[in-house]
Design an enzyme around this catalytic site. Sequence first.
Site, short mmCIF file in Angstrom:
data_model
loop_
_atom_site.label_atom_id
_atom_site.label_comp_id
_atom_site.label_asym_id
_atom_site.label_seq_id
_atom_site.Cartn_x
_atom_site.Cartn_y
_atom_site.Cartn_z
NE ARG A 130 2.38 -20.15 63.48
CZ ARG A 130 3.35 -20.80 62.80
NH1 ARG A 130 3.95 -21.84 63.32
NH2 ARG A 130 3.69 -20.41 61.62
NE ARG A 137 10.54 -24.89 54.25
CZ ARG A 137 9.98 -24.22 55.24
NH1 ARG A 137 10.57 -24.13 56.39
NH2 ARG A 137 8.83 -23.62 55.05
CE LYS A 147 9.20 -20.22 62.98
NZ LYS A 147 9.15 -19.53 61.66
NE ARG A 184 4.03 -20.87 55.78
CZ ARG A 184 5.09 -21.41 55.17
NH1 ARG A 184 5.01 -21.78 53.90
NH2 ARG A 184 6.22 -21.58 55.82
NE ARG A 236 6.52 -26.68 55.53
CZ ARG A 236 6.81 -25.85 56.53
NH1 ARG A 236 7.89 -26.07 57.27
NH2 ARG A 236 6.03 -24.83 56.80
P1 AP5 Z 1 13.54 -22.90 58.02
O1 AP5 Z 1 14.57 -23.12 59.05
O2 AP5 Z 1 12.79 -24.10 57.52
O3 AP5 Z 1 12.54 -21.75 58.49
P2 AP5 Z 1 11.40 -21.74 59.58
O4 AP5 Z 1 11.49 -20.44 60.29
O5 AP5 Z 1 11.44 -22.98 60.41
O6 AP5 Z 1 10.16 -21.72 58.59
P3 AP5 Z 1 8.79 -22.46 58.57
O7 AP5 Z 1 8.22 -22.18 57.22
O8 AP5 Z 1 8.92 -23.91 58.98
O9 AP5 Z 1 8.01 -21.68 59.62
P4 AP5 Z 1 6.53 -21.55 59.72
O10 AP5 Z 1 6.42 -20.90 61.03
O11 AP5 Z 1 5.84 -20.90 58.60
O12 AP5 Z 1 6.05 -23.09 59.60
P5 AP5 Z 1 5.54 -24.15 60.66
O13 AP5 Z 1 6.03 -25.46 60.24
O14 AP5 Z 1 5.79 -23.67 62.05
O15 AP5 Z 1 14.23 -22.14 56.80
C1 AP5 Z 1 13.49 -21.85 55.63
C2 AP5 Z 1 14.41 -22.00 54.41
O16 AP5 Z 1 15.43 -21.01 54.45
C3 AP5 Z 1 15.14 -23.37 54.34
O17 AP5 Z 1 15.24 -23.78 53.02
C4 AP5 Z 1 16.53 -23.05 54.92
O18 AP5 Z 1 17.53 -23.90 54.35
C5 AP5 Z 1 16.73 -21.61 54.51
N1 AP5 Z 1 17.51 -20.85 55.48
C6 AP5 Z 1 17.49 -20.99 56.84
N2 AP5 Z 1 18.35 -20.11 57.40
C7 AP5 Z 1 18.90 -19.41 56.37
C8 AP5 Z 1 19.85 -18.35 56.31
N3 AP5 Z 1 20.40 -17.84 57.42
N4 AP5 Z 1 20.18 -17.86 55.08
C9 AP5 Z 1 19.62 -18.37 53.95
N5 AP5 Z 1 18.70 -19.37 53.95
C10 AP5 Z 1 18.35 -19.88 55.15
O19 AP5 Z 1 3.97 -24.02 60.42
C11 AP5 Z 1 3.36 -24.47 59.24
C12 AP5 Z 1 1.85 -24.33 59.36
O20 AP5 Z 1 1.36 -25.17 60.43
C13 AP5 Z 1 1.31 -22.93 59.69
O21 AP5 Z 1 1.16 -22.12 58.55
C14 AP5 Z 1 -0.04 -23.27 60.36
O22 AP5 Z 1 -1.02 -23.60 59.42
C15 AP5 Z 1 0.31 -24.52 61.15
N6 AP5 Z 1 0.78 -24.22 62.51
C16 AP5 Z 1 2.01 -24.51 63.03
N7 AP5 Z 1 2.10 -24.08 64.29
C17 AP5 Z 1 0.92 -23.50 64.58
C18 AP5 Z 1 0.42 -22.83 65.73
N8 AP5 Z 1 1.18 -22.68 66.84
N9 AP5 Z 1 -0.83 -22.32 65.69
C19 AP5 Z 1 -1.61 -22.46 64.58
N10 AP5 Z 1 -1.20 -23.08 63.45
C20 AP5 Z 1 0.06 -23.59 63.46
#
Ligand code: AP5
Length: 215
Positions: free
Chosen positions: A94, A133, A19, A172, A161
Amino acid sequence: MQDSAAMRMILVGPPGAGKGTQAQRLVDSFRIPHISSGDMLRAAVKEGTELGKQADVIMKSGALVPDDLVIGMILERIAKPDAAGGFMLDGFPRTTPQAQALDRALTQAGVALDAVVLIEVPDSLIIERGVGRRTDPDTGKIYHLKFDPPPADIAGRLVHRKDDTEEAIVKRLEKYHSETAPIVPFYEGKGVLRRVDGVGTPDEVTKRITAVLAE
Ligand code: AP5
């Protein structure tokens, strides 16, 4: 597709689906702000705000931050002037209460979502994506040690991270299936859901997203 300047969209998908990677590639062409709830929470943790203090332990464990905290933060953010002409939400909503709260806020503002893009990646690929990552704290750019290696001259400053441990990623992923996957039928019912295969190179995935947004 509507005028790109008015694009209101959401990126949904499991942790590590890509994402953030895709948002960084897409926002420039749509000229809309990338609003990541995870990035905003991590900034609050870094700044040591009250929200950050509450979110820190929860995020490290891989659990979700309570709805009331996240909903307030995001609704305030999308009400800012730079989001008046559209936005790309990443990581929000989410849970079902978050999706309902967003829906009410948009209805009240007299605007609607243009697209909810679901990036689909099988569970078997998620742990490797997360564990490998690394993020550049200076530019925010996301890398992967194997799939998108960073240039050698910035390797020393990259951040791993706290929630990118195997244990937290498993949690997660469980939360994704139990709390986030149920919002998919909600958006399917509204006719805005677009499914995209997230397996392939980041370039291939960008092309698929651009294609579904043009439908
Ligand atoms: P990346 O693009 O970083 O993936 P992402 O989908 O953004 O993953 P996140 O881990 O950031 O999502 P998340 O939803 O768990 O975390 P968030 O920060 O929202 O890609 C991942 C890796 O893969 C990278 O190394 C990239 O280079 C690689 N990659 C990308 N595309 C690729 C491809 N096509 N092929 C190969 N490799 C690839 O949330 C974190 C925490 O915050 C949550 O756990 C929760 O505690 C809290 N939080 C955030 N939002 C909320 C909410 N709305 N409600 C409650 N808690 C929340």
